[in-house]
Design an enzyme around this catalytic site. Structure first.
Site, PDB file in Angstrom:
ATOM      1  N   LYS A  87      -9.411  -0.844 -16.156  1.00  0.00           N
ATOM      2  CA  LYS A  87      -8.267  -0.359 -15.369  1.00  0.00           C
ATOM      3  C   LYS A  87      -7.498   0.693 -16.163  1.00  0.00           C
ATOM      4  CE  LYS A  87      -4.125  -2.320 -13.118  1.00  0.00           C
ATOM      5  NZ  LYS A  87      -3.370  -3.590 -12.938  1.00  0.00           N
ATOM      6  N   SER A 163      -2.323  -4.423  -8.337  1.00  0.00           N
ATOM      7  CA  SER A 163      -2.550  -3.047  -8.734  1.00  0.00           C
ATOM      8  C   SER A 163      -3.954  -2.786  -9.287  1.00  0.00           C
ATOM      9  CB  SER A 163      -1.507  -2.638  -9.785  1.00  0.00           C
ATOM     10  OG  SER A 163      -1.606  -3.433 -10.953  1.00  0.00           O
ATOM     11  N   SER A 187      -1.397  -8.859  -9.660  1.00  0.00           N
ATOM     12  CA  SER A 187      -2.253  -7.672  -9.658  1.00  0.00           C
ATOM     13  C   SER A 187      -3.708  -7.916 -10.037  1.00  0.00           C
ATOM     14  CB  SER A 187      -1.661  -6.600 -10.576  1.00  0.00           C
ATOM     15  OG  SER A 187      -0.474  -6.086 -10.024  1.00  0.00           O
TER      16      SER A 187
END
Length: 483
Positions: A87, A163, A187
């Site tokens: 990420k 996220s 997330s």
């Protein structure tokens, strides 16, 4: 029904989880270069989901080649040569960390790997690049103001969550079997649920610190992975524990390999805090899971909502505080090329929201810190596991949670859509989502959340293994089964 997309093919990567891919490479059933090459080909074909920020395919192929040649510096560890995405929230040497924000458009490439990044590489993972995230991870939908959003592979019109939406979409679409994710309010677990995957926010203190964290305040953010199997998660956590034993008197998890044999007392919620209502589709799947667990011999008992409106408001202020602090410190402490004017309207609104309420911040933090003791003394005093939906409704249509919305409007939408995940962040307790349901009308997965007492990841993993064995997770490559 909207379009579905995946990259699964008859190639060396196949449709195995990371544990099995690693075994096949280790036993020389396939070469590391074949697997890396297949993952790169899939990644290049994955433009319909828009989940990749930047790539390092040549580096990945070189690392795979070194493994096949048994070079001294080749990847090693339990996940040796397994392709992986990180990420865009932590530093990878040679790549910029933009945190999903135009404000970091001119950020220089990182000069070194963060400790967490290096830990992934020391486990043997071969990084293919960085996955998408919304600006600073402040919303649970991976959307952008000046670019195509990241799409849910199961239904391209819907959100993949956030996220860690890019990582979730890439794993669900079959590009890689496992990917890095991070969780400050859901997330990891929200995108895992949206994409039909497994994901856990571990107990506070299980993972090394990162540059982008709130450890000096409350430490709500935890890192981990999203994967297609519970055993991948269990094996990953066992390796984290071996490499960096917990320092905060946490009980050791060990290597969890078998389903639970205990009769557990499982509390459940069919309502959210305040005015939140669970959608009919999610309620239906929750009731099905409750029946499954009763059939497995567990005791199910309905529980009251564990937090009141005051705690919800405290978390809202703390969440906004992180935006305020990021804005104030980014140029000096993170990126000299930081451009405040390029922030989304939503993140600017978050910062202003905090600036008007700075006197309330200490009290909000105190209240949130008390939730750890509240969880121990009240919530988990007479149950082993707390079962809730992961999100209260199905994954929303893209645009519904846009960062072009003002803070108050988006706050209200988020409070209704994802009210369950933040609890484990401020209480610091472990929380695991698994894809136990599906809505055929929209072809969307439905996740359920298993919440545990402080330090008790093992019980959650053992229960999840039992549930996965009893009701194997649906596979995207098998196609829609509804009308």
């Amino acid at each position: 029904m909207s379009e579905t997309f995946h990259t699964y093919a008859d190639d060396a990567l196949g449709d195995d989880d990371a544990t099995e891919v690693a075994r096949r490479i280790r036993d020389r059933e396939v070469s590391a270069v074949e697997v890396a090459g297949a993952a790169v080909a899939r990644a290049r074909s994955a433009t319909p989901i828009n989940a990749i920020v930047c790539e390092m395919y040549d580096r990945a192929l070189d690392l795979a080649r070194s493994f096949d040649n048994r070079d001294r510096d080749a990847p090693s560890g339990p996940f040796a040569a397994v392709p992986f995405f990180i990420k865009d929230q932590i530093d990878v040497k040679g790549l910029p960390t933009k945190l999903g924000s135009r404000a970091h458009a001119n950020r220089a490439p990182a000069k070194a790997n963060e400790p967490l990044t290096q830990q992934f590489f020391d486990m043997g993972f071969v990084g293919l690049g960085k996955s998408t995230m919304p600006e600073y991870g402040f919303t649970p939908s991976t959307e952008f103001v000046d670019d195509e959003p990241t799409h849910n592979p199961w239904n391209l019109a819907r959100t993949p969550g956030g996220s860690s939406g890019g990582s979730g979409a890439l794993v669900a679409a079959g590009v890689v079997p496992i990917a890095h994710a991070a969780d400050g309010g859901g997330s990891i677990r929200i995108p895992a649920s949206c994409n039909g995957l497994v994901g856990m926010k571990a107990t506070r203190g299980r993972f090394p610190r990162t540059h982008f964290s709130d450890d000096q305040l409350l430490a709500i953010t935890g890192h981990g992975i999203v994967s297609r199997s519970v055993r991948d998660l269990a094996n990953y956590l066992a390796e984290v524990e071996r490499m960096t034993p917990p320092k905060k008197r946490l009980a050791l998890i060990g290597r969890v390999q078998r389903p639970t044999v205990q009769r557990l007392r499982i509390g459940f919620l069919l309502d959210g805090p305040g005015e939140v209502e669970i959608s009919p589709e999610v309620r239906r799947e929750m009731e099905s899971v409750i029946g499954l667990l009763e059939g497995l011999g567990h005791d199910l008992v309905e529980q009251p909502v564990p937090v009141g409106a005051d705690v919800v408001e405290a978390f809202k202020l703390y969440w906004a505080l992180l935006a305020y602090l990021s804005n104030k410190t980014a140029k000096r402490g993170m990126d000299p090329n930081y451009d405040h004017d390029a922030l989304t309207p939503f993140v600017k609104d978050l910062s202003r929201y905090t600036s008007k309420r700075l006197r309330s911040v200490p009290g909000a933090i105190r209240l949130l810190k008390q939730q750890k003791d509240q969880a121990s003394k009240v919530v988990f005093s007479n149950i082993d596991v707390l079962l809730t939906p992961t999100i209260a409704q199905l994954p929303t249509v893209l645009g519904e949670l846009s960062m072009l919305l003002d803070a108050e409007t988006l706050f209200a939408k988020l409070a209704n859509w994802c009210p369950f995940t933040p609890y484990a962040n401020f209480a610091g307790t472990p929380s695991l989502t698994i894809p136990m349901g599906h809505d055929d009308a929209t072809n969307l997965p439905v996740g359920v959340l298993l919440n545990g007492a402080w330090g008790d990841e093992a019980t959650l993993l053992e229960l999840a293994l039992q549930m996965e064995a009893e009701r194997p997770f649906r596979r995207i490559q098998d196609g829609p089964q509804g009308p």
